[in-house]
Write an enzyme that holds these catalytic residues in place. Structure first.
Site, PDB file in Angstrom:
ATOM      1  CG  HIS A 131      -6.964 -15.189  -5.226  1.00 23.98           C
ATOM      2  ND1 HIS A 131      -6.506 -15.876  -6.339  1.00 23.98           N
ATOM      3  CD2 HIS A 131      -8.282 -14.981  -5.451  1.00 23.98           C
ATOM      4  CE1 HIS A 131      -7.502 -16.041  -7.189  1.00 23.98           C
ATOM      5  NE2 HIS A 131      -8.591 -15.514  -6.669  1.00 23.98           N
ATOM      6  CG  ASP A 132      -9.787 -18.406  -4.857  1.00 22.45           C
ATOM      7  OD1 ASP A 132     -10.025 -18.659  -6.056  1.00 22.45           O
ATOM      8  OD2 ASP A 132     -10.078 -17.339  -4.302  1.00 22.45           O
ATOM      9  CG  ASP A 181      -7.957 -12.765 -12.502  1.00 31.78           C
ATOM     10  OD1 ASP A 181      -7.331 -13.108 -11.465  1.00 31.78           O
ATOM     11  OD2 ASP A 181      -8.833 -13.447 -13.041  1.00 31.78           O
ATOM     12  CD  GLU A 202     -10.548 -20.293 -10.693  1.00 32.67           C
ATOM     13  OE1 GLU A 202     -10.423 -20.408  -9.459  1.00 32.67           O
ATOM     14  OE2 GLU A 202     -11.365 -19.508 -11.227  1.00 32.67           O
ATOM     15  CG  ASP A 219      -1.436   1.524  -3.623  1.00 28.81           C
ATOM     16  OD1 ASP A 219      -1.753   2.185  -2.620  1.00 28.81           O
ATOM     17  OD2 ASP A 219      -0.253   1.225  -3.924  1.00 28.81           O
ATOM     18  CG  ASP A 225      -1.635   1.301   1.462  1.00 29.46           C
ATOM     19  OD1 ASP A 225      -1.974   1.614   2.628  1.00 29.46           O
ATOM     20  OD2 ASP A 225      -1.851   2.007   0.459  1.00 29.46           O
ATOM     21  CG  ASP A 259     -12.690 -15.914 -11.918  1.00 36.89           C
ATOM     22  OD1 ASP A 259     -13.900 -15.757 -11.679  1.00 36.89           O
ATOM     23  OD2 ASP A 259     -11.862 -16.295 -11.074  1.00 36.89           O
ATOM     24  CG  ASP A 306      -5.896   3.066   0.607  1.00 36.95           C
ATOM     25  OD1 ASP A 306      -6.616   3.111  -0.418  1.00 36.95           O
ATOM     26  OD2 ASP A 306      -4.964   2.222   0.751  1.00 36.95           O
TER      27      ASP A 306
HETATM   28  O1  TEU Z   1     -12.622 -18.946  -7.929  1.00 36.70           O
HETATM   29  C1  TEU Z   1     -13.447 -19.981  -8.322  1.00 36.70           C
HETATM   30  C2  TEU Z   1     -13.338 -21.079  -7.368  1.00 36.70           C
HETATM   31  O2  TEU Z   1     -13.136 -22.146  -7.734  1.00 36.70           O
HETATM   32  C3  TEU Z   1     -13.375 -20.729  -5.963  1.00 36.70           C
HETATM   33  O3  TEU Z   1     -14.681 -20.635  -5.658  1.00 36.70           O
HETATM   34  C4  TEU Z   1     -12.698 -21.748  -5.111  1.00 36.70           C
HETATM   35  O4  TEU Z   1     -13.056 -23.019  -5.349  1.00 36.70           O
HETATM   36  C5  TEU Z   1     -12.987 -21.554  -3.721  1.00 36.70           C
HETATM   37  O5  TEU Z   1     -12.907 -20.257  -3.446  1.00 36.70           O
HETATM   38  C6  TEU Z   1     -12.031 -22.306  -2.838  1.00 36.70           C
HETATM   39  O6  TEU Z   1     -12.401 -22.122  -1.490  1.00 36.70           O
HETATM   40  C7  TEU Z   1     -12.585 -17.818  -8.772  1.00 36.70           C
HETATM   41  C8  TEU Z   1     -11.677 -16.778  -8.146  1.00 36.70           C
HETATM   42  O7  TEU Z   1     -10.389 -17.304  -8.060  1.00 36.70           O
HETATM   43  C9  TEU Z   1     -12.255 -16.462  -6.785  1.00 36.70           C
HETATM   44  O8  TEU Z   1     -11.418 -15.607  -6.049  1.00 36.70           O
HETATM   45  C10 TEU Z   1     -13.611 -15.809  -6.996  1.00 36.70           C
HETATM   46  O9  TEU Z   1     -14.206 -15.610  -5.753  1.00 36.70           O
HETATM   47  C11 TEU Z   1     -14.504 -16.708  -7.841  1.00 36.70           C
HETATM   48  O10 TEU Z   1     -13.867 -17.275  -8.966  1.00 36.70           O
HETATM   49  C12 TEU Z   1     -15.629 -15.876  -8.424  1.00 36.70           C
HETATM   50  O11 TEU Z   1     -15.100 -14.955  -9.339  1.00 36.70           O
END
Ligand code: TEU
Length: 564
Positions: free
Chosen positions: A336-337, A98, A264, A29, A21, A206, A25
């Site tokens: 990130h998931d 993305d 993905e 960014d 950041d 995505d 804030d």
């Molecule tokens: O993620 C899709 C997806 O497969 C996720 O739902 C994942 O299985 C789950 O979060 C695991 O706990 C994509 C993006 O990477 C995610 O950040 C978004 O929230 C989602 O699509 C909707 O755009």
């Protein structure tokens, strides 16, 4: 010899909200990314993947886009983006964006128009349906199908004004686009060309295997105790998925060499991936499959099951063998998931964290495919010590917690136990740059708490320590750039039934590599063929100070090389 640049590349994923950041804030960014491009250049990565930075109400942290051709002021503006792109290219790296086009935001002008009236020309840009026959519109159970949303609750929301429901496989603020409508597809392709004309080098796409739905839309399987049906067989790997991706390739990428596309695809199969990534079919270059990040999931989503290494090896072995001739694998532990892999499949205790992080990186990066590093993985960052649901910010965690505890009668502690271990917020805690307040991520109040272990785990300390996880990842990337066997070598799994060691070879022309990772805190002897000969071969890389041949120390990895 490899013919496609990304086969010898390593991609680094940036989650801008949590990276750095610059304006204080509390949110990362684009200026923050610019300020740390040298960290990425020193690491040696070839491609940067930016999670969404477009205008968005941020309902799902940017995966809900209201303007595809503008930057959200939270992150900066188009001029700053151009500066970031130029700085990335100047350092010899590429940048992919993305692409989130299975759904848009409900605040996108397309949806605002679509929602404004049944006769609006954009009505069919989204999925609208009347209430279930014989049911009172808006009443529970009147949804057109029984599908649940990935974030909890039904996958349909009733719109009183027009008296119909719209579909959203994710949150109600993420309405699904109707890809059956050629106008929708053309609008998406035009937007993609706009970014490529601006100089970006490709896209991470995505949930791109959800864009084709099986018609007519029908109820999904309902398991006992579940609030909603599983509609995935109606929208995962749908009937026109390949057709749409081929059309996209023709309309967007034809005549633009040197791009990278990765789709993905939750629920994609090996056979499906071979078709999607076969270069002669002109669809995508690689896919993100999920089998290895679902290896510690059981039938009951609210129960943690321990990882069995043989199960993990079975999955990787299948994908390595399946895409050995045609297609290409992506390789990732984190994004990130997903929770932090060193906490999930390794050991994040102070005693073993560094060795485990290096071992997991070594085993992954020496498979055949393109590795993806998620921000903080190169530092060995760990899961966060979440306590209560109040510590979470992620729409998925909050939505699923509500559905499980309120609608399905689960105990809060039962659900929290799984969210602490698997919740997406584990990956989204701010990047740990140094040991100053808030780990040097921000001068303000971070949007999500910094992991309290930042004084020990941070980029400044890691870069200053030649024995750190950072420098081990730097060596792994160097090895991929210098050793053709890492890129093109045939993969052979060894010891498939061993629950402690992960071992395989890579063979290319006259070079053979042996890679072994110890997934335990014990000392384990690798009982492989030719062990003595291998112990006399060149030890290219390891993560312990005094290696002991093929008697592997806790969480140790070894990489040997010999000529055949
Ligand atoms: O993620 C899709 C997806 O497969 C996720 O739902 C994942 O299985 C789950 O979060 C695991 O706990 C994509 C993006 O990477 C995610 O950040 C978004 O929230 C989602 O699509 C909707 O755009």
């Amino acid at each position: 010899m490899t013919d496609l640049w990304w086969k010898s590349s390593v991609v680094y994923q940036i989650y801008p909200r949590s990276f750095a950041d610059a304006d204080g804030d509390g949110m990362g960014d684009l200026r923050g990314v610019i300020d740390h491009l040298d960290h990425l250049a020193e690491l040696g990565v070839d491609v940067l993947w930016l999670s969404p930075i477009y205008r968005s109400p941020q309902d799902d942290n940017g995966y809900d886009i209201s303007d595809y051709q503008d930057i959200d002021p939270l992150f900066g503006d188009l001029a700053t983006f151009d500066e970031l792109l130029a700085g990335t290219h100047r350092r010899g790296m590429k940048l992919i964006m993305d692409l989130v086009v299975n759904h848009s935001s409900d605040e996108h002008p397309w949806f605002v128009a679509s929602r404004s009236g049944k006769d609006n020309p954009k009505r069919d840009w989204y999925w609208w349906r009347p209430a279930r026959e014989g049911m009172e519109p808006g009443a529970p159970g009147a949804e057109p199908t029984n599908w649940g949303s990935a974030f909890g609750g039904p996958a349909w929301t009733y719109d009183k004004e027009t008296g119909e429901y719209y579909l959203h496989l994710f949150s109600p603020k993420q309405p699904d686009l109707n890809w059956e409508n050629p106008e929708v597809r053309e609008a998406v392709y035009a937007m993609m060309r706009w970014w490529l004309d601006r100089g970006v080098d490709g896209f991470r796409m995505d949930v791109i295997n959800m864009i084709s739905k099986v018609l007519p839309l029908a109820d999904g399987r309902l398991t006992a105790g579940a609030a909603y049906g599983d509609g995935s067989s109606s929208y995962i790997n749908g009937p026109r998925n390949h057709e749409f991706l081929r059309e996209m390739h023709d309309q967007v990428f034809a005549g633009r060499p040197g791009m990278l596309t990765v789709g993905e695809m939750p629920g994609v199969t090996v056979d499906g991936a071979i078709k999607f990534t076969d270069q002669d079919r002109h669809e995508v270059d690689m896919v993100f499959q999920f089998d290895h990040v679902w290896a510690d999931r059981g039938a009951d989503p609210w129960q943690l099951i321990p990882l069995r290494l043989t199960a993990l090896k079975g999955i990787f072995g299948r994908w390595q063998a399946g895409l050995a001739q045609v297609g290409w694998n992506s390789l990732y532990w984190n994004n990130h998931d997903q929770p932090r892999v060193v906490s999930r499949y390794g050991d994040d205790s102070p005693e073993h964290r560094v060795a485990a992080a290096k071992m997991l990186g070594t085993v992954l990066h020496l498979h055949r495919g393109t590795p993806y590093i998620y921000q903080g993985e190169e530092l060995g960052m760990t899961n966060y010590p979440f306590r209560t649901i109040a510590d979470f910010r992620d729409i998925e965690a909050l939505g699923q917690y509500h559905q499980a505890t309120v609608q399905e009668g689960r105990s809060p502690e039962e659900v929290l136990t799984v969210l602490r271990a698997r919740g997406r917020d584990n990956a989204r805690t701010p990047m740990q740059w140094d040991d100053s307040p808030h780990a040097g991520f921000t001068r303000g109040e971070p949007w999500l708490a910094v992991n309290p272990n930042y004084r020990e785990i941070n980029a400044k300390a890691e870069r200053a320590d030649p024995g750190s996880v950072f420098h081990h990842y730097r060596k792994l990337i160097e090895l991929r750039h210098e050793e053709p066997a890492v890129v093109d070598g045939d993969f052979t799994m060894l010891l498939p039934h061993d629950e402690r060691l992960y071992a395989f070879t890579r063979k290319f022309q006259t070079t053979e590599l042996l890679v072994i990772g110890n997934f335990t805190g014990e000392t384990v002897r690798a009982e492989i063929e030719d062990a003595i000969a291998w112990e006399e071969a060149e030890l290219v890389l390891t993560n312990v100070a005094e290696p002991t041949g093929l008697t592997l120390q806790p969480w140790q990895a070894v990489v040997y090389r010999r000529s055949m």
